[in-house]
Write a protein that holds these residues in place. Structure first.
Motif, mmCIF file in Angstrom:
data_model
loop_
_atom_site.group_PDB
_atom_site.id
_atom_site.type_symbol
_atom_site.label_atom_id
_atom_site.label_comp_id
_atom_site.label_asym_id
_atom_site.label_seq_id
_atom_site.Cartn_x
_atom_site.Cartn_y
_atom_site.Cartn_z
ATOM 1 N N LYS B 30 0.945 -1.247 0.021
ATOM 2 C CA LYS B 30 -0.185 -0.006 -0.099
ATOM 3 C C LYS B 30 0.927 1.366 0.103
ATOM 4 C CE LYS B 30 -0.594 0.460 4.903
ATOM 5 N NZ LYS B 30 -1.287 0.807 6.162
ATOM 6 N N ASP B 31 2.097 1.410 0.457
ATOM 7 C CA ASP B 31 2.985 2.462 0.514
ATOM 8 C C ASP B 31 3.790 2.591 -0.693
ATOM 9 O OD1 ASP B 31 2.412 2.866 3.111
ATOM 10 O OD2 ASP B 31 3.832 1.560 3.907
ATOM 11 N N HIS B 32 3.666 1.701 -1.778
ATOM 12 C CA HIS B 32 4.238 1.751 -2.876
ATOM 13 C C HIS B 32 3.989 2.880 -3.730
ATOM 14 C CE1 HIS B 32 6.195 0.856 -6.790
ATOM 15 N NE2 HIS B 32 6.915 -0.139 -6.391
ATOM 16 N N ALA B 33 4.754 3.604 -4.379
ATOM 17 C CA ALA B 33 4.558 5.048 -5.166
ATOM 18 C C ALA B 33 3.508 4.582 -6.368
ATOM 19 C CB ALA B 33 5.591 5.600 -5.745
ATOM 20 N N VAL B 34 3.335 3.691 -6.979
ATOM 21 C CA VAL B 34 2.735 3.210 -8.147
ATOM 22 C C VAL B 34 1.212 2.804 -7.815
ATOM 23 C CG1 VAL B 34 2.258 1.725 -10.167
ATOM 24 C CG2 VAL B 34 4.831 2.692 -9.504
ATOM 25 N N ASP B 35 0.230 3.325 -8.377
ATOM 26 C CA ASP B 35 -1.086 3.336 -8.054
ATOM 27 C C ASP B 35 -1.663 2.093 -9.195
ATOM 28 O OD1 ASP B 35 -1.345 4.554 -5.851
ATOM 29 O OD2 ASP B 35 -1.446 6.520 -6.984
ATOM 30 N N THR B 36 -1.342 2.451 -10.391
ATOM 31 C CA THR B 36 -1.733 1.692 -11.348
ATOM 32 C C THR B 36 -0.541 1.165 -12.436
ATOM 33 O OG1 THR B 36 -1.888 3.607 -12.918
ATOM 34 C CG2 THR B 36 -4.093 2.625 -11.709
ATOM 35 N N VAL B 130 -7.155 -10.014 -1.153
ATOM 36 C CA VAL B 130 -6.473 -8.808 -0.924
ATOM 37 C C VAL B 130 -6.997 -8.122 0.448
ATOM 38 C CG1 VAL B 130 -6.450 -6.367 -1.466
ATOM 39 C CG2 VAL B 130 -6.763 -8.225 -3.423
ATOM 40 N N ASN B 131 -5.880 -7.668 1.124
ATOM 41 C CA ASN B 131 -6.041 -6.899 2.267
ATOM 42 C C ASN B 131 -5.850 -5.679 2.496
ATOM 43 O OD1 ASN B 131 -3.102 -6.862 2.881
ATOM 44 N ND2 ASN B 131 -2.910 -8.483 4.035
ATOM 45 N N ASP B 132 -5.794 -5.018 3.670
ATOM 46 C CA ASP B 132 -5.760 -3.422 3.920
ATOM 47 C C ASP B 132 -4.220 -3.160 3.633
ATOM 48 O OD1 ASP B 132 -8.164 -3.321 4.127
ATOM 49 O OD2 ASP B 132 -8.280 -3.272 6.273
ATOM 50 N N GLU B 133 -3.215 -4.101 3.691
ATOM 51 C CA GLU B 133 -1.975 -3.676 3.449
ATOM 52 C C GLU B 133 -1.360 -3.840 2.074
ATOM 53 O OE1 GLU B 133 -0.147 -3.046 6.351
ATOM 54 O OE2 GLU B 133 -2.032 -2.975 7.276
ATOM 55 N N VAL B 134 -2.308 -4.143 1.199
ATOM 56 C CA VAL B 134 -1.753 -4.075 -0.126
ATOM 57 C C VAL B 134 -2.578 -3.300 -1.074
ATOM 58 C CG1 VAL B 134 -0.625 -6.386 0.162
ATOM 59 C CG2 VAL B 134 -2.922 -6.309 -0.646
ATOM 60 N N LYS B 135 -2.398 -2.871 -2.295
ATOM 61 C CA LYS B 135 -3.366 -2.343 -3.181
ATOM 62 C C LYS B 135 -3.194 -2.789 -4.497
ATOM 63 C CE LYS B 135 -0.181 1.451 -4.141
ATOM 64 N NZ LYS B 135 0.241 3.022 -3.826
ATOM 65 N N VAL B 136 -4.584 -2.862 -5.001
ATOM 66 C CA VAL B 136 -4.510 -3.388 -6.571
ATOM 67 C C VAL B 136 -4.004 -2.491 -7.511
ATOM 68 C CG1 VAL B 136 -6.157 -4.490 -8.283
ATOM 69 C CG2 VAL B 136 -6.346 -4.970 -5.774
ATOM 70 N N VAL B 137 -3.004 -2.972 -8.540
ATOM 71 C CA VAL B 137 -2.746 -2.040 -9.575
ATOM 72 C C VAL B 137 -3.067 -2.378 -10.840
ATOM 73 C CG1 VAL B 137 -0.713 -0.997 -7.986
ATOM 74 C CG2 VAL B 137 -0.260 -3.193 -9.408
ATOM 75 N N PHE B 138 -3.418 -3.567 -11.071
ATOM 76 C CA PHE B 138 -3.850 -3.935 -12.187
ATOM 77 C C PHE B 138 -4.879 -5.231 -12.274
ATOM 78 C CE2 PHE B 138 -3.506 -6.417 -16.280
ATOM 79 C CZ PHE B 138 -3.785 -5.526 -17.296
ATOM 80 N N ARG B 139 -5.827 -5.189 -13.057
ATOM 81 C CA ARG B 139 -6.900 -6.542 -12.904
ATOM 82 C C ARG B 139 -6.751 -7.139 -14.195
ATOM 83 N NH1 ARG B 139 -10.820 -5.444 -9.055
ATOM 84 N NH2 ARG B 139 -10.534 -3.474 -8.136
#
Lengths: 437, 154
Positions: B30-36, B130-139
């Protein structure tokens, strides 16, 4: 006077050759931390391997076939001809530093351990786009040269022999390379420059020889997308030494002939001596590989100032169709050296005794034959299939038909040397199983 | 009649909910600079082409064991290749000393946990993991590819 950096560095790389092998092998086995900057980093070592077990049968009992000039040749049935087993250690020292050691056991002419070490280098990656390697490095002349022993990584039973056996003397080197790669359009562009030295024990038509090449310089460029790959390379090397007693004797004998009898004698004698002669290899390749079919083709041209290594053109073309995990393919390859130089005529004075005239004629004949038989002239057509029946295993079967011109069988050996003077053909059927682990 | 229509509606709704839950997604910390990410970037990351990526996309991919179906599905959807061909591809890269295959997680939970703890890791997992510590950047399920094609650059 300005000197090329590779010439200046040659003594360094010769000295480095054995040291680097010992150092890196020690690193693998003991996980020693090499530099102080890695003192707090965990050294990660990954081991992996590959093997090919092969059985081949050729129909011409006079003709002995070998996949590389550094390997032994066999006629008839053979298991050793195309069988390999290799192990590799990837040692990650830090984010920027790593090392790779690869040893491949195969049926080499020389059984020295040095001849089985393919990779033993230390690599520094200043960024994801650049890398510098130093140590033992596999030459990157053609598409498959970097993994020619890894049967599971390509379609054929062996890389096309007419093409890949020729430059096998320079299959690896001790030195350094610099590589830059970057994304370009829809693919990856790569440029690599290498310098170093190499030595190899090879067997020619009649005897073994130890060859040493110095001042090796190579430049290659490659562009690849998911389907398409285009590559070009150019390599230069200077022969440091080439221990071949027959050739040395011949050169000495020719040099003793007075110019008045054989005007070309001095030039030929000098041209027969390998030391200091240069050799160049240029190649161009293209491949197109989709999920349903593939196409590979490469062309190479070699040249040399050494008379027993005349200009030679090599090419192959291969295409295949894929039915799920089964691939069928056909390959056609070609190798041809240009004509031997004109050695002129002997002018034998009447006052020479008949015995001396006979000896001179014999020397001239031996010289012409040596130059003639240093040439390559062969064609081969192959059909085959490979079945990737498991995530790690591949079964292959291939039928080759090889045609070798009279006196042009440099990439073969002969049980009966008289056969060399006649056109030869053979069929070779090979089945193999390859695995990576 | 209305009861049957309701049943049919519920049936299709349940399929959609299940499909959504099992969508393959690419996750980073989740702290990674990239969102997508786009598909080409995911392919470059998972096929060892780090040189084609910008510095902020230099992440270490996490793969799964070949015994897990999700791995087969991931590579089929990403590059339209089955695992045997993917293994042959990595054999070429590994034994020509160009790149090492991605590190392997033993399970989907292991992959999620690794990404949760490391800013420089990336993984493919079912969306349900997926949990709160990670974020989805591609489906991945949003992707279509040509039949019998290995062309997937956007």
């Amino acid at each position: 006077m300005f000197k090329r950096p590779d010439i200046l560095l040659t003594p360094f790389f010769i000295h480095l050759k054995k040291k680097i092998c010992i150092l890196l092998v020690a690193l693998v086995t003991s996980k020693i931390i090499l530099f102080s900057q890695f003192a707090y980093a965990e050294v990660d070592v990954d081991f992996s391997g590959f093997a090919t077990l092969s059985y081949g049968h050729s129909t011409n009992d006079d003709l002995k076939i070998k996949p590389s000039l550094k390997n032994n040749a066999y006629s008839g049935s053979s298991i050793l001809r195309d069988s390999y087993i290799g192990g590799q250690a990837n040692i990650t020292l830090s984010d920027n530093w790593d090392s790779v050691v690869q040893v491949v056991l195969q049926d080499r002419v020389s059984k020295d351990f040095d001849n089985y070490v393919e990779y033993a280098f230390l690599r520094y990656r200043p960024s994801s786009k650049t890398s510098i390697r130093i140590g033992r490095i596999i030459s990157d002349y053609y598409f498959l040269t970097e993994y020619r022993s890894v049967g599971a990584a390509y379609y054929w039973v062996r890389p096309p022999q007419s093409f890949y056996a020729f430059a096998s003397t320079l299959s690896n080197y001790d030195g350094a390379d610099f590589q830059y790669q970057t994304g370009l359009l829809k693919g990856l562009f790569n440029i690599k420059a290498s310098i170093g030295t190499t030595s190899a024990s090879v067997r020619n038509l009649t005897e073994e020889a130890d060859a040493e090449f110095k001042d090796l310089f190579s430049l290659s460029v490659k562009y690849e997308t998911d389907k398409l790959a285009i590559r070009a390379s150019h390599t230069e090397a200077r022969v440091g030494s080439f221990s071949n007693p027959s050739l040395t004797e011949l050169s000495l004998a020719v040099s003793a002939v007075p110019e008045s009898i054989w005007s070309e004698a001095a030039v030929i004698s000098k041209g027969l001596i390998p030391e200091g002669k240069t050799a160049t290899y240029s190649s161009l390749g293209i491949s197109y590989d989709t999920s349903t079919w593939f196409f590979y083709s490469e062309f190479s041209r070699s040249d040399s100032t050494w008379l027993t290594s005349p200009p030679t053109k090599l090419a192959y073309i291969s295409a295949g169709y894929k039915f799920d995990n089964l691939t069928i393919y056909a390959t056609s390859s070609y190798a041809s050296s240009s004509s031997a130089i004109d050695t002129g005529e002997l002018i034998l004075p009447d006052y020479l005794p008949p015995e001396s005239q006979a000896q001179l004629n014999q020397l001239k004949y031996a010289t012409d034959l040596s130059l003639e038989q240093a040439r390559v002239g062969q064609r081969s057509n192959s059909i085959g299939a490979n079945w990737q029946f498991n995530h790690h295993w591949v079964l292959k079967a291939q039928l080759d038909r090889m045609l070798i011109d009279a006196n042009r069988g440099l990439l073969f050996e002969y049980n009966n040397l008289d056969s060399l003077t006649m056109e030869q053909s053979t069929k070779v059927f090979t089945v193999s199983a390859s695995v990576v682990f | 009649m209305n009861f049957i229509k309701t049943l049919i509606l519920l049936f299709f709704l349940s399929i959609n909910v299940e499909t959504l839950a099992n969508n393959l997604v690419i996750i980073v910390n989740k702290d990674h600079a990239v969102d997508t990410l786009n598909k080409k970037q995911v392919i470059d990351i998972y096929m060892g082409r780090q040189a084609a990526l910008s510095k902020e996309l230099q992440v270490k991919p996490i793969d799964l064991e070949s015994t897990l179906d999700i791995k087969r599905e991931f590579y089929q959807k990403l590059v339209n290749q089955d695992l045997r061909k993917i293994n042959a591809y990595w054999a070429r890269l590994l034994f020509s000393a160009r790149a090492k295959p991605p590190m392997k997680a033993e399970s989907i939970e292991d992959a999620v946990n690794t990404v949760s703890k490391s800013v420089d890791k990336i993984a493919y997992v079912p969306e349900s993991a997926v949990n709160d510590e990670v974020k989805v950047v591609f489906r991945l399920d949003n992707v279509t590819f040509e039949a019998n094609s290995y062309s997937h650059y956007e």
